[in-house]
Structure formats: C-alpha cells, structure tokens
Design an enzyme around this catalytic site. Structure first.
Site, PDB file in Angstrom:
ATOM      1  N   GLY A   8       0.841  -1.201   0.000  1.00 20.56           N
ATOM      2  CA  GLY A   8       0.000   0.000   0.000  1.00 20.56           C
ATOM      3  C   GLY A   8       0.872   1.245   0.000  1.00 20.56           C
ATOM      4  O   GLY A   8       1.507   1.576   1.005  1.00 20.56           O
ATOM      5  N   ASN A 220      -9.298   8.633  17.077  1.00 15.21           N
ATOM      6  CA  ASN A 220      -9.984   9.392  16.024  1.00 15.21           C
ATOM      7  C   ASN A 220     -11.383   9.815  16.466  1.00 15.21           C
ATOM      8  O   ASN A 220     -11.831  10.927  16.150  1.00 15.21           O
ATOM      9  CB  ASN A 220     -10.045   8.582  14.723  1.00 15.21           C
ATOM     10  N   CYS A 272     -10.636   9.534   7.245  1.00 14.08           N
ATOM     11  CA  CYS A 272     -10.734   8.607   8.379  1.00 14.08           C
ATOM     12  C   CYS A 272     -11.773   8.890   9.453  1.00 14.08           C
ATOM     13  O   CYS A 272     -12.363   7.942   9.971  1.00 14.08           O
ATOM     14  CB  CYS A 272      -9.369   8.480   9.028  1.00 14.08           C
TER      15      CYS A 272
HETATM   16  N1  LIG Z   1      -4.634   9.022   5.349  1.00 15.39           N
HETATM   17  C1  LIG Z   1      -4.303   9.160   6.613  1.00 15.39           C
HETATM   18  O1  LIG Z   1      -3.973  10.259   7.066  1.00 15.39           O
HETATM   19  C2  LIG Z   1      -4.313   8.003   7.548  1.00 15.39           C
HETATM   20  C3  LIG Z   1      -4.823   6.762   7.155  1.00 15.39           C
HETATM   21  N2  LIG Z   1      -4.816   5.707   8.031  1.00 15.39           N
HETATM   22  C4  LIG Z   1      -5.283   4.378   7.613  1.00 15.39           C
HETATM   23  O2  LIG Z   1      -4.297   3.802   6.754  1.00 15.39           O
HETATM   24  C5  LIG Z   1      -4.915   2.988   5.748  1.00 15.39           C
HETATM   25  C6  LIG Z   1      -4.465   3.458   4.379  1.00 15.39           C
HETATM   26  O3  LIG Z   1      -4.885   4.795   4.209  1.00 15.39           O
HETATM   27  P1  LIG Z   1      -4.286   5.705   3.064  1.00 15.39           P
HETATM   28  O4  LIG Z   1      -2.820   5.505   2.943  1.00 15.39           O
HETATM   29  O5  LIG Z   1      -4.808   7.069   3.321  1.00 15.39           O
HETATM   30  O6  LIG Z   1      -5.026   5.068   1.789  1.00 15.39           O
HETATM   31  P2  LIG Z   1      -4.614   5.203   0.264  1.00 15.39           P
HETATM   32  O7  LIG Z   1      -5.831   4.934  -0.536  1.00 15.39           O
HETATM   33  O8  LIG Z   1      -3.878   6.477   0.042  1.00 15.39           O
HETATM   34  O9  LIG Z   1      -3.557   4.016   0.052  1.00 15.39           O
HETATM   35  C7  LIG Z   1      -3.881   2.663   0.081  1.00 15.39           C
HETATM   36  C8  LIG Z   1      -3.119   1.980  -1.051  1.00 15.39           C
HETATM   37  O10 LIG Z   1      -3.264   0.568  -0.919  1.00 15.39           O
HETATM   38  C9  LIG Z   1      -3.268   0.012  -2.223  1.00 15.39           C
HETATM   39  N3  LIG Z   1      -3.811  -1.344  -2.155  1.00 15.39           N
HETATM   40  C10 LIG Z   1      -5.082  -1.729  -1.842  1.00 15.39           C
HETATM   41  N4  LIG Z   1      -5.167  -3.066  -1.819  1.00 15.39           N
HETATM   42  C11 LIG Z   1      -3.937  -3.549  -2.108  1.00 15.39           C
HETATM   43  C12 LIG Z   1      -3.401  -4.858  -2.222  1.00 15.39           C
HETATM   44  N5  LIG Z   1      -4.161  -5.941  -2.000  1.00 15.39           N
HETATM   45  N6  LIG Z   1      -2.092  -4.995  -2.554  1.00 15.39           N
HETATM   46  C13 LIG Z   1      -1.324  -3.909  -2.773  1.00 15.39           C
HETATM   47  N7  LIG Z   1      -1.775  -2.645  -2.664  1.00 15.39           N
HETATM   48  C14 LIG Z   1      -3.073  -2.464  -2.335  1.00 15.39           C
HETATM   49  C15 LIG Z   1      -4.092   0.991  -3.029  1.00 15.39           C
HETATM   50  O11 LIG Z   1      -3.857   0.874  -4.423  1.00 15.39           O
HETATM   51  C16 LIG Z   1      -3.622   2.332  -2.450  1.00 15.39           C
HETATM   52  O12 LIG Z   1      -2.574   2.904  -3.204  1.00 15.39           O
HETATM   53  C17 LIG Z   1      -6.419   3.106   5.996  1.00 15.39           C
HETATM   54  O13 LIG Z   1      -6.808   2.023   6.796  1.00 15.39           O
HETATM   55  C18 LIG Z   1      -6.552   4.383   6.795  1.00 15.39           C
HETATM   56  O14 LIG Z   1      -7.675   4.345   7.649  1.00 15.39           O
HETATM   57  C19 LIG Z   1      -4.288   5.827   9.288  1.00 15.39           C
HETATM   58  C20 LIG Z   1      -3.762   7.023   9.710  1.00 15.39           C
HETATM   59  C21 LIG Z   1      -3.717   8.202   8.883  1.00 15.39           C
HETATM   60  O1  LIG Z   2      -6.470   8.310  11.096  1.00 16.25           O
HETATM   61  C1  LIG Z   2      -6.287   9.289  10.392  1.00 16.25           C
HETATM   62  O2  LIG Z   2      -6.527   9.327   9.176  1.00 16.25           O
HETATM   63  C2  LIG Z   2      -5.777  10.569  10.960  1.00 16.25           C
HETATM   64  O3  LIG Z   2      -6.950  11.423  11.091  1.00 16.25           O
HETATM   65  C3  LIG Z   2      -6.674  12.741  11.538  1.00 16.25           C
HETATM   66  O4  LIG Z   2      -5.782  13.404  10.645  1.00 16.25           O
HETATM   67  P1  LIG Z   2      -6.291  14.116   9.310  1.00 16.25           P
HETATM   68  O5  LIG Z   2      -7.647  13.617   8.969  1.00 16.25           O
HETATM   69  O6  LIG Z   2      -5.210  13.957   8.312  1.00 16.25           O
HETATM   70  O7  LIG Z   2      -6.366  15.674   9.648  1.00 16.25           O
HETATM   71  P2  LIG Z   2      -6.867  16.519  10.920  1.00 16.25           P
HETATM   72  O8  LIG Z   2      -5.908  17.602  11.145  1.00 16.25           O
HETATM   73  O9  LIG Z   2      -7.190  15.652  12.065  1.00 16.25           O
HETATM   74  O10 LIG Z   2      -8.193  17.190  10.377  1.00 16.25           O
HETATM   75  C4  LIG Z   2      -9.360  16.427  10.113  1.00 16.25           C
HETATM   76  C5  LIG Z   2     -10.510  17.351   9.766  1.00 16.25           C
HETATM   77  O11 LIG Z   2     -10.940  18.080  10.910  1.00 16.25           O
HETATM   78  C6  LIG Z   2     -10.977  19.472  10.620  1.00 16.25           C
HETATM   79  N1  LIG Z   2     -10.669  20.220  11.862  1.00 16.25           N
HETATM   80  C7  LIG Z   2      -9.553  19.944  12.563  1.00 16.25           C
HETATM   81  C8  LIG Z   2      -9.286  20.619  13.724  1.00 16.25           C
HETATM   82  C9  LIG Z   2     -10.183  21.582  14.197  1.00 16.25           C
HETATM   83  O12 LIG Z   2     -10.003  22.225  15.259  1.00 16.25           O
HETATM   84  N2  LIG Z   2     -11.300  21.834  13.468  1.00 16.25           N
HETATM   85  C10 LIG Z   2     -11.573  21.160  12.315  1.00 16.25           C
HETATM   86  O13 LIG Z   2     -12.618  21.407  11.689  1.00 16.25           O
HETATM   87  C11 LIG Z   2      -9.935  19.654   9.535  1.00 16.25           C
HETATM   88  O14 LIG Z   2     -10.138  20.835   8.818  1.00 16.25           O
HETATM   89  C12 LIG Z   2     -10.162  18.411   8.712  1.00 16.25           C
HETATM   90  O15 LIG Z   2     -11.231  18.577   7.823  1.00 16.25           O
HETATM   91  C13 LIG Z   2      -5.979  12.668  12.909  1.00 16.25           C
HETATM   92  O16 LIG Z   2      -5.636  13.988  13.309  1.00 16.25           O
HETATM   93  C14 LIG Z   2      -4.721  11.802  12.833  1.00 16.25           C
HETATM   94  O17 LIG Z   2      -4.167  11.671  14.130  1.00 16.25           O
HETATM   95  C15 LIG Z   2      -5.104  10.421  12.305  1.00 16.25           C
HETATM   96  O18 LIG Z   2      -3.952   9.616  12.158  1.00 16.25           O
END
Ligand SMILES: NC(=O)C1=CN([C@@H]2O[C@H](COP(=O)(O)OP(=O)(O)OC[C@H]3O[C@@H](n4cnc5c(N)ncnc54)[C@H](O)[C@@H]3O)[C@@H](O)[C@H]2O)C=CC1
Ligand SMILES: O=C(O)[C@H]1O[C@H](OP(=O)(O)OP(=O)(O)OC[C@H]2O[C@@H](n3ccc(=O)[nH]c3=O)[C@H](O)[C@@H]2O)[C@H](O)[C@@H](O)[C@@H]1O
EC number: 1.1.1.22
Length: 480
Positions: A8, A220, A272
């Site tokens: 991923g 979250n 998320c």
């Molecule tokens: N985006 C964020 O800020 C955060 C996301 N997460 C979690 O991390 C996970 C991934 O999120 P993102 O990186 O944002 O998603 P993303 O959609 O950007 O990346 C996921 C990638 O996995 C690939 N993929 C899917 N199935 C696959 C497989 N079977 N083999 C190889 N590649 C495969 C997809 O093509 C894609 O590029 C989710 O569970 C999300 O909830 C956790 C913390 C922060």
């Molecule tokens: O699991 C995840 O994906 C991640 O989700 C959030 O991170 P992210 O969604 O990237 O960004 P945030 O800064 O948390 O903002 C989320 C949303 O809340 C809004 N927000 C944030 C803060 C605030 O005071 N008010 C508000 O409306 C932001 O504009 C945005 O739309 C969490 O902050 C991360 O810790 C977590 O890893």
C-alpha cells in the site's frame, strides 16, 4: 540487513516508509502497490501525493534503501517485516453496509502473503482496522501457513495529513500491540528496534493487540468529537451573539481540556474520522451496546448538521435562491497543505449548492479539475478504493468550472465560500475581489480565516461560523 516491505503506497504507506528509510539507513524498505500508476508516480519527480517535506525525504533515500515497486510477490516473499497499509473503506453493500469496514483489500493482502512466503514473517497492521482484525488475519495466515510462522502486530498510524513528515519525525507516541506470548513479545521488540532509531523509548508503548486496535479508533473518535462539540457550540454562538473563537479560547485554557483542535469549521473531513467512527458504531452494535453506538453516531450527525447549516445560511441570505448565480468556492481539499479531497466538506457543500442550481467556480491550489469533477459525480463511499478500481467519472458536472486563481473564481460572483483554510486566502486583495463581484457581495467563511470587520468595512455581507451574525443575516428566515 532487515528487510521491510509495505503493501500500500498511499498517504500512510508512502510517507511512513520514506521516514523509516531515512532514519534507518541499515534497513531496506520496499513499498509495493497494486496500482502500477501510483508506483510509477512514486518513482518520478511528481510524487502521487502532496505533503510538505516529503519530496526531500524521498529524493534522499530513493534508490539507496527506499524502493517503490509493483512486483509485490517478490518483495513480500523477501521481507522480514511486512506492513499492510491498504484501504479499509466503509462497506457499501451487504452485511454492515454504510458502517462496517470493508476488509476486502486487507484479506487479499493477507492471502497473498500466505501464498508467497517462504520464511517467517512479522505482519504489521498499519491500516486502521476493526478490533479483532488481527485474529482474522492470524487465522488466514496460519490456515495457509505450510509450516511458516507468523506474528501479527498492530501498529496504528497517528499522522495527520499536511503535517505527516513532521508527525513521523517526532511522533507523540508509537503504539505497538502484540500477542502476550514469548514470540509475540519478540516481534514487538523487533519493531521497537526499528522505531528506536529515532523515537525516544518512553514514547514507544506496547499493549495487547486489541488495545492497540481499539486505541486507534478511540483516538480518532475523541478528536472528531472535539470538533463536533465546538461546531455544536458555534450554532449556539450564532443564536446568542457569543463568538465561538472567544469561547474556544476560554474553554481551551483549562489544561484539562487544552487549546488544540477547537476550531469551529464547516465540518470535519478527511478519509478517516467518519469512516472510523462508523466502524466503531458498528462494532458497538455487534457487541450489543446500542447506547454506546448512538453516543458516537451523534458526532457524525452534528458534522452533517454543520455542513447543512452552512448551505442553508448561504441560500437563505441570498434571497432564498442561488439558482443561476455564480458562487466562488475557495478551497476544496479537506484541510490546508494537502491535495486530498476524501470526505472533504466541500463535496457536501458544493452538492447542496448545485441542488439549488448554483453555478460554481472552484479554486484550490492543490486539487485538479479531474479530481473535483470525480468527487462531485461519485456516490458516497465509492472514493476510498484503489484508484484503478474506482468507477470512471460518468460525465462532468456542467454547472461547475475549475479555475487556477482565486480572482478568476470570484469575478462576477454573487458569493464567495471559503471551504479550506489555505494561508493564501488570508492575504487576498478582498477590495479587488469586492470590486469585481455582483452586489450585494457575500462572503461565507467556513474556516473563520478572514478578518470579518475589515471585510464588512469594504462592503461585504459576511457570515463566519459561530461569530456574531451580520445584521443582514439576522433578518433572514430561520435556518435548520
Ligand atoms: N490518510 C491518513 O492520514 C491516515 C490513514 N490511516 C489508515 O491507513 C490505511 C491506508 O490509508 P491511506 O494511505 O490514506 O489510503 P490510500 O488509498 O492512500 O492508500 C492505500 C493503497 O493501498 C493500495 N492497495 C489496496 N489493496 C492492495 C493490495 N491488495 N495490494 C497492494 N496494494 C493495495 C491501493 O492501491 C492504495 O494505493 C487506511 O486504513 C486508513 O484508515 C491511518 C492514519 C492516517
Ligand atoms: O487516522 C487518520 O486518518 C488521521 O486522522 C486525523 O488526521 P487528518 O484527517 O489527516 O487531519 P486533521 O488535522 O485531524 O483534520 C481532520 C478534519 O478536521 C478538521 N478540523 C480539525 C481541527 C479543528 O479544530 N477543526 C476542524 O474542523 C480539519 O479541517 C479536517 O477537515 C488525525 O488527526 C490523525 O491523528 C489520524 O492519524
């Protein structure tokens, strides 16, 4: 040399592995993905995601100890530690549709690991998953193991987009959950050794598997709950003449509450918060805890209410119709410093305005026209799948034009909506914008970034979330 493979190459897999490679020169890191185009982008000068500081880290390590490859099976079979960071979207069909996490991508990754492995592996859950997923993964791996040993760890990621590199360089905590067996503890130690290259030991905490999995959903949910709490207050502020920024400041000075994450907004977005709360709600329901499920559901309900409220304010203050009127949308990403639009409140606001037949002119410094058109024509929950598996955008939405300049977007517009808090929107020449707009000229600030008094002096009618209402708005019909 320890070999790490991450399945991923997305917003989490890419930056996280780049930072591990940067901080651990003696570890070889390969990031693999089923999306060939995404891998090609990681190997090019135009990385597939925008994240401040990411380019430099990737450039420094790529080709040395950081690699991006579509040859998934080869790199999985060679790795000692396999991170799985694939999509875990909300299910759209079948049991638990609209709430439960869809573990299709996770399961197919686990089966592939079982198929190709020839040596023992540590498999790390990096994706956010429902509690007890590790048990399911363990079953898939051990039932297909052919004598190979697997240890499953939960190592949820807490980075936020826009500050990912900063968050990864200096995490407040690294959480590792594992089995409470000698082999489980050994696996935890192996992963600790990687992080300990740059993270102080007291910030690396270990728990059992289920606590680690649940802590991520809980974190979250707590964060989103803070935003819904302050957004609920913003509605009350508008009704009473209080100012939500002043209320947040006063409340946040209590160290038990703290000042962060109390900015009222048009609603939270991002891939998320909603997905993880829905997942939490589903888990509560499955465990016979409907009261707990309903408690968390409210966080999402208030978020939806906030987005509706914003659209209703806008339409009602513009004589109850925006039909045929040009509305400028400044900002489409779900927050500043990212090009990510997943679950951005801008989608709901734009769809609401289009429903009232507005013509939208949208500007965001990081979001492409193609992405905006896809987002506005896609069904709910269809966005969080690997790009090549997403439905092809049927046809572009005609009343939407995407432009590359805020002045162009606002020219001849009746109203301006600020939906992302990009810094550049704070320093626009609002006099110039006013001069080129239809009158009366409206600004609806969904992020509370403009200087309301200054804009009113220029002549704008201004709505700012949770701020004392413009006299114009007070006379408008009550809103939802
Ligand atoms: N985006 C964020 O800020 C955060 C996301 N997460 C979690 O991390 C996970 C991934 O999120 P993102 O990186 O944002 O998603 P993303 O959609 O950007 O990346 C996921 C990638 O996995 C690939 N993929 C899917 N199935 C696959 C497989 N079977 N083999 C190889 N590649 C495969 C997809 O093509 C894609 O590029 C989710 O569970 C999300 O909830 C956790 C913390 C922060
Ligand atoms: O699991 C995840 O994906 C991640 O989700 C959030 O991170 P992210 O969604 O990237 O960004 P945030 O800064 O948390 O903002 C989320 C949303 O809340 C809004 N927000 C944030 C803060 C605030 O005071 N008010 C508000 O409306 C932001 O504009 C945005 O739309 C969490 O902050 C991360 O810790 C977590 O890893």
């Amino acid at each position: 040399m320890v070999k790490i493979c991450c399945i991923g190459a997305g917003y989490v897999g890419g930056p996280t592995m780049a930072v591990i490679a940067w901080k651990c020169p003696s570890v070889e890191v390969v990031v693999v993905d089923i999306s060939v185009s995404r891998i090609a982008a990681w190997n090019s000068d135009q990385l597939p995601i925008y994240e401040p500081g990411l380019d430099e880290v990737v450039k420094q390590c790529r080709g040395k100890n950081l690699f991006f490859s579509a040859d998934i099976e080869k790199h999985v079979s060679e790795a000692d530690i396999i991170f799985v960071s694939v999509n875990t979207p909300t299910k759209t069909q079948g049991l638990g549709a609209g709430k439960a996490a869809d573990l299709t991508y996770w399961e197919s990754a686990a089966r592939m690991i079982a198929d190709v492995s020839k040596s023992s592996k540590i498999v790390v859950e990096k994706s956010t998953v429902p509690v007890k997923t590790a048990e399911a993964i363990e079953k898939i791996l051990t039932h297909n193991s052919r004598g190979i040993k697997y240890q499953i760890l939960s190592n949820p990621e807490f980075l936020a987009e826009g500050t990912a590199i900063q968050d990864l360089f200096n995490p407040e905590r690294v959480l590792i959950g594992g089995r409470e067996t000698p082999d489980g503890q050994k696996a935890i130690q192996a992963l600790k050794d990687v992080y300990a290259q740059w993270v102080p030991e007291d910030r690396i905490i270990s728990t059992n598997l289920w606590s680690a999995e649940l802590s991520k959903l809980a974190a979250n949910a707590f964060l989103a709950q803070r935003i819904s709490s302050v957004n609920a207050m913003s509605a009350l502020c508008e009704a009473t003449g209080a100012d939500v920024s002043q209320v947040s400041h006063a409340v946040g000075m209590d160290t038990r509450i703290g000042p962060k994450f109390l900015n009222a907004s048009v609603g939270f977005g991002g891939s998320c918060f909603q997905k993880d709360i829905l997942n939490l709600v589903y888990i509560c329901e499955c465990n016979g805890l409907p009261q707990v499920a309903n408690y968390w559901k409210q966080v999402i309900k208030i978020n939806d209410y906030q987005k509706n409220r914003f659209v209703n304010r806008l339409v009602s203050s513009m004589f109850n119709t925006v039909s045929g009127k040009k509305i400028a949308i400044l900002g489409f990403a779900f927050k500043k410093d990212t090009g990510d639009t997943r679950e951005t409140p801008a989608i709901d606001v734009c769809k609401g305005l289009l429903g009232d037949k507005a013509c939208l002119s949208i500007y965001d410094p990081q979001v492409t026209e193609d992405q905006i058109q896809r987002d506005l024509s896609m069904n709910k929950f269809n966005w969080d799948h690997p790009i090549h598996l997403q439905p092809i955008s049927p046809s572009s939405v005609k009343q939407v034009s995407v432009v590359w300049d805020a002045y162009e977007a606002t020219k001849d517009a009746h109203g301006v909506c600020i939906l992302t808090e990009w810094d550049e929107f704070k320093t626009l020449d609002y006099q110039r914008i006013f001069d080129n707009m239809q009158k009366p000229a409206f600004v609806f600030d969904g992020r509370n970034i403009v200087n309301v008094d200054k804009l009113r002096e220029i002549g704008f009618i201004v709505y700012s979330m949770g701020k004392p209402l413009d006299p114009w708005l007070k006379d408008m019909p009550a809103v939802a």
